[in-house]
Write a protein that holds these residues in place. Structure first.
Motif, PDB file in Angstrom:
ATOM      1  N   GLY A 187       0.804  -1.221   0.000  1.00 55.28           N
ATOM      2  CA  GLY A 187       0.000   0.000   0.000  1.00 55.28           C
ATOM      3  C   GLY A 187       0.833   1.264   0.000  1.00 55.28           C
ATOM      4  N   GLN A 188       2.040   1.183   0.562  1.00 61.32           N
ATOM      5  CA  GLN A 188       2.907   2.363   0.587  1.00 61.32           C
ATOM      6  C   GLN A 188       3.384   2.729  -0.809  1.00 61.32           C
ATOM      7  OE1 GLN A 188       3.285   4.199   3.129  1.00 61.32           O
ATOM      8  NE2 GLN A 188       2.930   2.954   4.947  1.00 61.32           N
ATOM      9  N   MET A 247      -0.529   3.535  -2.934  1.00 63.35           N
ATOM     10  CA  MET A 247      -1.296   4.767  -2.673  1.00 63.35           C
ATOM     11  C   MET A 247      -0.786   5.936  -3.516  1.00 63.35           C
ATOM     12  SD  MET A 247      -0.254   6.070   1.134  1.00 63.35           S
ATOM     13  CE  MET A 247       1.426   6.445   1.622  1.00 63.35           C
ATOM     14  N   HIS A 248       0.518   5.923  -3.823  1.00 66.41           N
ATOM     15  CA  HIS A 248       1.055   6.993  -4.670  1.00 66.41           C
ATOM     16  C   HIS A 248       0.588   6.846  -6.113  1.00 66.41           C
ATOM     17  CE1 HIS A 248       3.284   8.235  -1.284  1.00 66.41           C
ATOM     18  NE2 HIS A 248       4.085   7.204  -1.265  1.00 66.41           N
ATOM     19  N   TRP A 277      -8.861   9.476  -1.495  1.00 65.45           N
ATOM     20  CA  TRP A 277      -8.476   8.518  -0.464  1.00 65.45           C
ATOM     21  C   TRP A 277      -9.563   7.474  -0.199  1.00 65.45           C
ATOM     22  CZ3 TRP A 277      -4.173   6.814   1.367  1.00 65.45           C
ATOM     23  CH2 TRP A 277      -4.133   6.112   2.572  1.00 65.45           C
ATOM     24  N   TYR A 298      -9.835   5.163  -3.032  1.00 59.72           N
ATOM     25  CA  TYR A 298      -8.675   4.256  -3.056  1.00 59.72           C
ATOM     26  C   TYR A 298      -8.908   3.065  -2.116  1.00 59.72           C
ATOM     27  CZ  TYR A 298      -4.075   2.645  -1.443  1.00 59.72           C
ATOM     28  OH  TYR A 298      -3.014   1.869  -1.050  1.00 59.72           O
ATOM     29  N   LEU A 299      -9.356   3.348  -0.905  1.00 60.56           N
ATOM     30  CA  LEU A 299      -9.612   2.269   0.062  1.00 60.56           C
ATOM     31  C   LEU A 299     -10.697   1.329  -0.457  1.00 60.56           C
ATOM     32  CD1 LEU A 299      -9.552   4.225   3.467  1.00 60.56           C
ATOM     33  CD2 LEU A 299      -7.646   3.094   2.304  1.00 60.56           C
ATOM     34  N   MET A 342      -9.549  -1.104  -3.184  1.00 63.73           N
ATOM     35  CA  MET A 342      -8.820  -2.259  -2.644  1.00 63.73           C
ATOM     36  C   MET A 342      -9.796  -3.287  -2.075  1.00 63.73           C
ATOM     37  SD  MET A 342      -5.358  -0.771  -0.885  1.00 63.73           S
ATOM     38  CE  MET A 342      -6.173   0.458   0.124  1.00 63.73           C
ATOM     39  N   ARG A 343     -10.799  -2.795  -1.351  1.00 66.15           N
ATOM     40  CA  ARG A 343     -11.805  -3.722  -0.793  1.00 66.15           C
ATOM     41  C   ARG A 343     -12.507  -4.471  -1.930  1.00 66.15           C
ATOM     42  NH1 ARG A 343     -13.337   1.149   2.361  1.00 66.15           N
ATOM     43  NH2 ARG A 343     -12.197   1.013   4.331  1.00 66.15           N
TER      44      ARG A 343
END
Lengths: 282, 106
Positions: B59-60, B63-64, B73, B76-77, B80-81
């Motif tokens: 994720g690090q 996220m970019h 944001w 983005y979350l 992923m879900r």
């Protein structure tokens, strides 16, 4: 001359990038604690700031991942992130190549460390500097511990790195401040972002304040992951500062969960002179 | 092929504005030289944030990449879900190593 300040702080990108989404009362108390940390560093007379980071693939990748690295340059650019996304404008922070070289040379006597003559700051350093040296008027010596790409730096080696840094800070004529940055429990940048294990955080900080080496080194990564997420691996930076403080007692100045920042936002420091008042700056 | 090269590309993309410009100009062309499967190439070209997370991208790093595509944001979350719901648990990398399957673990 000596280490004159040792502390830790959070560095999550949401602290600046998602500031408008946080509870303003808690957020502003946290920002105030960050400001007091800056004032304490300035009052210590520090002439340079070592930042112990847990950087997130901005400079180091699995093609050549060092357990430890220290920057050795006269300037560092950041943030690598989109400025609007992070809420921090592009900047150039001052370094001090000569000071870095002397510190690295001393650290190498007791810890195997890589050095880097270029280093782009990500949020792990940019967020702390945004609060601690907002005018970018203090030379920075960036250091990194691999908290991201397994196999990770063992905790006892992070401790030894802290001891090496202390010896180096005490060996140079400059007054040195050192700040570790990282999260305690958190699941950053995953679907579980925002989950925080506050009880685990407070237990960790209790061990940190007691500067209890055995208690701090008793964690293992799978248990840390289960209780504190992959962000919990960043306790290495806090543990490094404990070792650098050489048994001094610590104080937590602020620690509150702020879910939109994805972490228990924390400001803490060690009293390097125990119960004695800090010596006056000559 | 595999997760290493997917992350290697994203690592270089995240820190190099020149590669970002190349990516914007020719998403598929910029991937030449990286050992990637067709599935990985499609995920990077789309971009398919959910599939990339399922493949194991940290994720690090991810996220970019999402920020580069102006993905907010919360979106983005959610992506992923959705990726975990569609494709199953994270396949490889630090999350799989630690037993992380997607959401609400631990």
């Amino acid at each position: 001359m000596a280490l004159v300040y040792a502390g830790v702080c959070s560095h999550a990108p949401g602290i600046t990038g998602r500031a408008d989404q946080a509870n303003t009362e808690v957020r502003d108390c946290f920002y105030a604690a960050f400001r007091r940390m800056r004032e304490d560093i300035e009052a210590s007379g520090a002439e340079a700031l070592i930042v112990i980071a847990a950087e997130h693939f901005a400079n180091f990748f699995m093609d050549n991942m060092p357990s430890f690295a220290i920057g050795m340059a006269d300037f560092y650019d950041g943030p690598i992130e989109d400025a609007a996304w992070l809420g921090i404008d592009k900047f150039r922070a001052p370094g001090n190549r000569d000071l870095s070289q002397r510190i690295i040379t001393e650290v190498m006597q007791t810890s195997d460390v890589a050095y880097a003559e270029e280093w782009k700051f990500d949020h792990g350093i940019a967020v702390p500097l945004h609060f601690l040296t907002p005018r970018f008027d203090m030379p920075i010596v960036p250091a990194n511990i691999n908290c991201q790409g397994p196999p990770l730096t063992p905790l006892h080696r992070a401790w030894a790195f802290g001891e090496s840094l202390r010896r180096a800070a005490d060996a140079v004529p400059e007054k040195i401040a050192i700040v570790g940055t990282g999260g305690i429990s958190h699941w950053p940048a995953t679907p579980d972002s925002g989950k925080i294990n506050e009880a685990w955080d407070r237990d960790f900080l209790d061990r940190w304040c007691r500067n209890d080496r055995d208690a701090l080194l008793s964690y293992d990564d799978l248990t840390v992951y289960a209780n504190a997420g992959q962000g919990g691996f960043e306790i290495r930076t806090f543990i490094c500062i404990s070792a650098a403080a050489a048994g001094a007692p610590g104080t937590v100045h602020f620690c509150e969960p702020i879910p939109i920042f994805a972490v228990s936002c924390t400001i803490a420091s060690y009293n390097l002179w125990g119960n004695d008042p800090m010596p006056k700056t000559p | 092929m595999g997760l290493y090269y997917v992350q290697k590309f994203l690592y270089e993309l995240n820190r190099d504005e020149g590669i970002q410009q190349q990516y914007h100009a020719d998403r598929r062309g910029v991937l030449t030289g990286y050992e990637l499967t067709d599935e990985e190439i499609e995920a990077l070209v789309e971009p398919d944030i959910g599939l990339l997370f399922h493949l194991g991208v940290n994720g690090q790093i991810l996220m970019h990449f999402a920020a580069l595509h102006q993905i907010e944001w919360a979106d983005y979350l959610q992506r992923m879900r959705d990726g975990i719901a569609k494709h199953g648990p994270v396949r490889e990398g630090v999350y799989a190593m630690t037993g992380y399957k997607g959401v609400g673990e631990a």
